[in-house]
Design a protein around this motif. Structure first.
Motif, PDB file in Angstrom:
ATOM      1  N   PRO A  91       0.805  -1.219   0.000  1.00 25.40           N
ATOM      2  CA  PRO A  91       0.000   0.000   0.000  1.00 25.40           C
ATOM      3  C   PRO A  91       0.843   1.276   0.000  1.00 25.40           C
ATOM      4  CG  PRO A  91      -0.087  -1.060   2.142  1.00 25.40           C
ATOM      5  CD  PRO A  91       0.662  -1.978   1.221  1.00 25.40           C
ATOM      6  N   GLN A  92       2.121   1.168   0.311  1.00 21.16           N
ATOM      7  CA  GLN A  92       2.973   2.350   0.362  1.00 21.16           C
ATOM      8  C   GLN A  92       3.684   2.633  -0.954  1.00 21.16           C
ATOM      9  OE1 GLN A  92       5.550   2.140   3.739  1.00 21.16           O
ATOM     10  NE2 GLN A  92       3.892   2.629   5.135  1.00 21.16           N
ATOM     11  N   CYS A  93       4.149   1.576  -1.639  1.00 22.30           N
ATOM     12  CA  CYS A  93       4.962   1.825  -2.838  1.00 22.30           C
ATOM     13  C   CYS A  93       4.453   1.095  -4.090  1.00 22.30           C
ATOM     14  CB  CYS A  93       6.423   1.481  -2.566  1.00 22.30           C
ATOM     15  SG  CYS A  93       6.694  -0.228  -2.095  1.00 22.30           S
ATOM     16  N   ASN A  94       3.318   0.402  -3.986  1.00 24.32           N
ATOM     17  CA  ASN A  94       2.676  -0.265  -5.133  1.00 24.32           C
ATOM     18  C   ASN A  94       3.542  -1.305  -5.826  1.00 24.32           C
ATOM     19  OD1 ASN A  94       0.226   1.147  -4.871  1.00 24.32           O
ATOM     20  ND2 ASN A  94       1.125   2.904  -5.885  1.00 24.32           N
ATOM     21  N   VAL A  95       4.378  -1.987  -5.067  1.00 17.88           N
ATOM     22  CA  VAL A  95       5.217  -3.073  -5.582  1.00 17.88           C
ATOM     23  C   VAL A  95       4.590  -4.392  -5.122  1.00 17.88           C
ATOM     24  CG1 VAL A  95       7.511  -4.133  -5.350  1.00 17.88           C
ATOM     25  CG2 VAL A  95       7.296  -1.668  -5.606  1.00 17.88           C
ATOM     26  N   SER A 128       9.348 -18.918   4.957  1.00 19.44           N
ATOM     27  CA  SER A 128       8.988 -18.918   6.377  1.00 19.44           C
ATOM     28  C   SER A 128       7.530 -18.528   6.598  1.00 19.44           C
ATOM     29  CB  SER A 128       9.884 -17.941   7.135  1.00 19.44           C
ATOM     30  OG  SER A 128       9.620 -16.611   6.711  1.00 19.44           O
ATOM     31  N   GLY A 129       6.875 -18.019   5.534  1.00 20.83           N
ATOM     32  CA  GLY A 129       5.488 -17.590   5.654  1.00 20.83           C
ATOM     33  C   GLY A 129       5.339 -16.083   5.803  1.00 20.83           C
ATOM     34  N   GLU A 130       6.434 -15.402   6.084  1.00 25.51           N
ATOM     35  CA  GLU A 130       6.389 -13.948   6.206  1.00 25.51           C
ATOM     36  C   GLU A 130       6.064 -13.321   4.858  1.00 25.51           C
ATOM     37  OE1 GLU A 130       9.268 -11.769   9.059  1.00 25.51           O
ATOM     38  OE2 GLU A 130      10.375 -13.395   8.095  1.00 25.51           O
ATOM     39  N   ILE A 131       5.365 -12.199   4.884  1.00 25.56           N
ATOM     40  CA  ILE A 131       5.049 -11.461   3.666  1.00 25.56           C
ATOM     41  C   ILE A 131       5.772 -10.128   3.739  1.00 25.56           C
ATOM     42  CG2 ILE A 131       3.219 -10.409   2.307  1.00 25.56           C
ATOM     43  CD1 ILE A 131       1.377 -12.627   3.400  1.00 25.56           C
ATOM     44  N   ILE A 132       6.562  -9.835   2.701  1.00 28.19           N
ATOM     45  CA  ILE A 132       7.357  -8.614   2.708  1.00 28.19           C
ATOM     46  C   ILE A 132       7.232  -7.856   1.389  1.00 28.19           C
ATOM     47  CG2 ILE A 132       9.064  -9.582   4.305  1.00 28.19           C
ATOM     48  CD1 ILE A 132      10.982  -9.666   1.848  1.00 28.19           C
ATOM     49  N   CYS A 133       7.588  -6.588   1.459  1.00 30.38           N
ATOM     50  CA  CYS A 133       7.692  -5.761   0.262  1.00 30.38           C
ATOM     51  C   CYS A 133       9.166  -5.677  -0.093  1.00 30.38           C
ATOM     52  CB  CYS A 133       7.139  -4.364   0.528  1.00 30.38           C
ATOM     53  SG  CYS A 133       7.450  -3.235  -0.843  1.00 30.38           S
ATOM     54  N   PRO A 134       9.544  -6.051  -1.313  1.00 30.12           N
ATOM     55  CA  PRO A 134      10.951  -6.019  -1.692  1.00 30.12           C
ATOM     56  C   PRO A 134      11.494  -4.606  -1.887  1.00 30.12           C
ATOM     57  CG  PRO A 134       9.625  -6.678  -3.559  1.00 30.12           C
ATOM     58  CD  PRO A 134       8.708  -6.592  -2.376  1.00 30.12           C
ATOM     59  N   SER A 135      10.603  -3.632  -2.004  1.00 31.09           N
ATOM     60  CA  SER A 135      11.046  -2.260  -2.237  1.00 31.09           C
ATOM     61  C   SER A 135      11.284  -1.505  -0.935  1.00 31.09           C
ATOM     62  CB  SER A 135      10.018  -1.518  -3.089  1.00 31.09           C
ATOM     63  OG  SER A 135      10.434  -0.199  -3.318  1.00 31.09           O
ATOM     64  N   CYS A 136      10.270  -1.441  -0.079  1.00 30.33           N
ATOM     65  CA  CYS A 136      10.416  -0.651   1.151  1.00 30.33           C
ATOM     66  C   CYS A 136      10.752  -1.508   2.368  1.00 30.33           C
ATOM     67  CB  CYS A 136       9.167   0.186   1.408  1.00 30.33           C
ATOM     68  SG  CYS A 136       7.667  -0.749   1.736  1.00 30.33           S
ATOM     69  N   GLY A 137      10.701  -2.845   2.234  1.00 30.16           N
ATOM     70  CA  GLY A 137      11.108  -3.724   3.321  1.00 30.16           C
ATOM     71  C   GLY A 137      10.064  -3.950   4.395  1.00 30.16           C
ATOM     72  N   GLN A 138       8.892  -3.366   4.228  1.00 28.39           N
ATOM     73  CA  GLN A 138       7.844  -3.557   5.226  1.00 28.39           C
ATOM     74  C   GLN A 138       7.401  -5.015   5.274  1.00 28.39           C
ATOM     75  OE1 GLN A 138       4.923  -1.324   6.501  1.00 28.39           O
ATOM     76  NE2 GLN A 138       5.989   0.612   6.320  1.00 28.39           N
TER      77      GLN A 138
END
Length: 74
Positions: free
Chosen positions: A27-31, A38-48
């Motif tokens: 929602p922050q950078c549209n990537v 591991s099941g974690e969900i991350i944004c590759p751009s902002c790291g959230q």
């Protein structure tokens, strides 16, 4: 190197490591978001890091786990 180039390289690394690209976007950078092994969900751009819940019960468990993690950190 531009931020876009960095994000694309990070996405390629994630895919090579076995991560899955999701149909949802940050929602922050549209990537596109990625689910790690591991099941974690991350944004590759902002790291959230994100949590996607599908039911009210699951949402409650997520909030409880996050609260416990924060208490342990303190």
């Amino acid at each position: 190197m531009s931020r876009e180039d960095t994000a694309v390289k990070r996405m390629a690394q994630l895919l090579k490591s076995g991560a899955t690209m999701l149909e949802r976007i940050c929602p922050q950078c549209n990537v596109p978001l990625f689910r790690l092994k591991s099941g974690e969900i991350i944004c590759p751009s902002c790291g959230q890091r994100f949590v996607i819940v599908q039911s009210e019960e699951e949402e409650i468990r997520v909030y409880e786990n996050e609260a416990l993690k924060e208490l342990e950190r303190i």
